[in-house]
Design an enzyme around this catalytic site. Structure first.
Site, mmCIF file in Angstrom:
data_model
loop_
_atom_site.group_PDB
_atom_site.id
_atom_site.type_symbol
_atom_site.label_atom_id
_atom_site.label_comp_id
_atom_site.label_asym_id
_atom_site.label_seq_id
_atom_site.Cartn_x
_atom_site.Cartn_y
_atom_site.Cartn_z
ATOM 1 N N ASP A 32 0.878 -1.159 0.000
ATOM 2 C CA ASP A 32 0.000 0.000 0.000
ATOM 3 C C ASP A 32 0.925 1.222 0.000
ATOM 4 O O ASP A 32 2.124 1.095 0.269
ATOM 5 C CB ASP A 32 -0.883 -0.023 1.252
ATOM 6 C CG ASP A 32 -1.664 1.260 1.436
ATOM 7 O OD1 ASP A 32 -2.365 1.669 0.499
ATOM 8 O OD2 ASP A 32 -1.540 1.871 2.520
ATOM 9 N N ASP A 65 -0.047 5.087 1.026
ATOM 10 C CA ASP A 65 -0.234 6.075 2.092
ATOM 11 C C ASP A 65 -0.243 5.412 3.465
ATOM 12 O O ASP A 65 -1.049 4.522 3.735
ATOM 13 C CB ASP A 65 -1.547 6.837 1.872
ATOM 14 C CG ASP A 65 -1.494 7.680 0.612
ATOM 15 O OD1 ASP A 65 -0.590 8.519 0.506
ATOM 16 O OD2 ASP A 65 -2.350 7.488 -0.269
#
Length: 221
Positions: free
Chosen positions: A9, A11
């Site tokens: 991922d 953020d």
């Protein structure tokens, strides 16, 4: 199970962008109604731009349209996101996985225009990934597994041979629904019980704590 690919991922997992989002969104909420964005931070993690906007606008009953909200948010993020730093432990793991011959990709809910702000600020990091899939590339956002399955397909690795790194419960759920192994980094704004409900393969407070050999040993038990 052999880990052949790692899916990151972005953020809160690769980059410490949460303070940027909290400031960008919080300033709008404060200006409009004087509220505190921290009330909904836990609900925004891993969500698409449109879903996040709906959550904030509905929760605080903001007197502006979604288009106005997103425009002001983007203006704020253009100023803030280029300053986001790589999280501790990320570079070491990226280098280790590369040395082990493990393919790496990114699966982020961010739309392309925000992805590019971060990619342009950290070209050396993003050049290490074989694929980057963003929210604009899929129909369904996390916790739907679509973005993880597409990333695995781009990496030419079966889902069961993928390991996902996430900071959002929605992302962990999506990874597990995709049939992948998943590890999480705890977010201080999210109750730990929400992570445990996702049944991750491991949880950490920092990626500096992660060991692939130790994870493989635990999975094999």
């Amino acid at each position: 199970m052999e880990i052949q690919a790692v899916i990151w991922d972005m953020d809160g997992t690769l980059l410490d962008t949460e303070p940027c989002y909290m400031e960008a969104e919080g300033s709008i909420v404060k200006r409009c109604v004087g509220g505190d964005i921290a009330e909904v931070t836990h609900a925004l993690l891993g969500k698409t731009e449109n879903d996040s906007a709906n959550i904030v606008i509905n929760h605080f009953k903001l007197p502006i349209s979604k288009e106005e909200y997103l425009k002001e948010r983007y203006i704020n993020l253009m100023r803030l996101l280029p300053n986001a730093q790589v999280l501790p432990g990320v570079w070491e793991l990226v280098n280790e996985f590369e040395l082990r011959g493990i393919r790496q990709g990114v699966a982020t809910s961010s739309p392309k225009h925000l992805l590019e702000l971060k990619r342009n600020a950290h070209p050396d990091l993003f050049n290490r990934f074989q694929t980057v899939v963003c929210g604009d590339d899929v129909k369904n956002g996390k916790p739907d597994p679509e973005i993880f399955l597409l990333t695995a397909q781009n990496l030419d690795v079966a889902p069961e041979n993928c390991l996902v790194f996430e900071d959002a419960p929605a992302g962990l759920i999506g990874a597990k629904r995709a049939g992948m192994k998943a590890v999480g980094i705890l977010n201080p704004h999210v109750n730990k019980s929400l992570y445990e409900e996702c049944i991750p393969d491991a949880l950490f407070t920092s990626w500096t704590e992660f060991s692939l050999d130790r994870l493989n040993a635990n999975i094999s038990k």
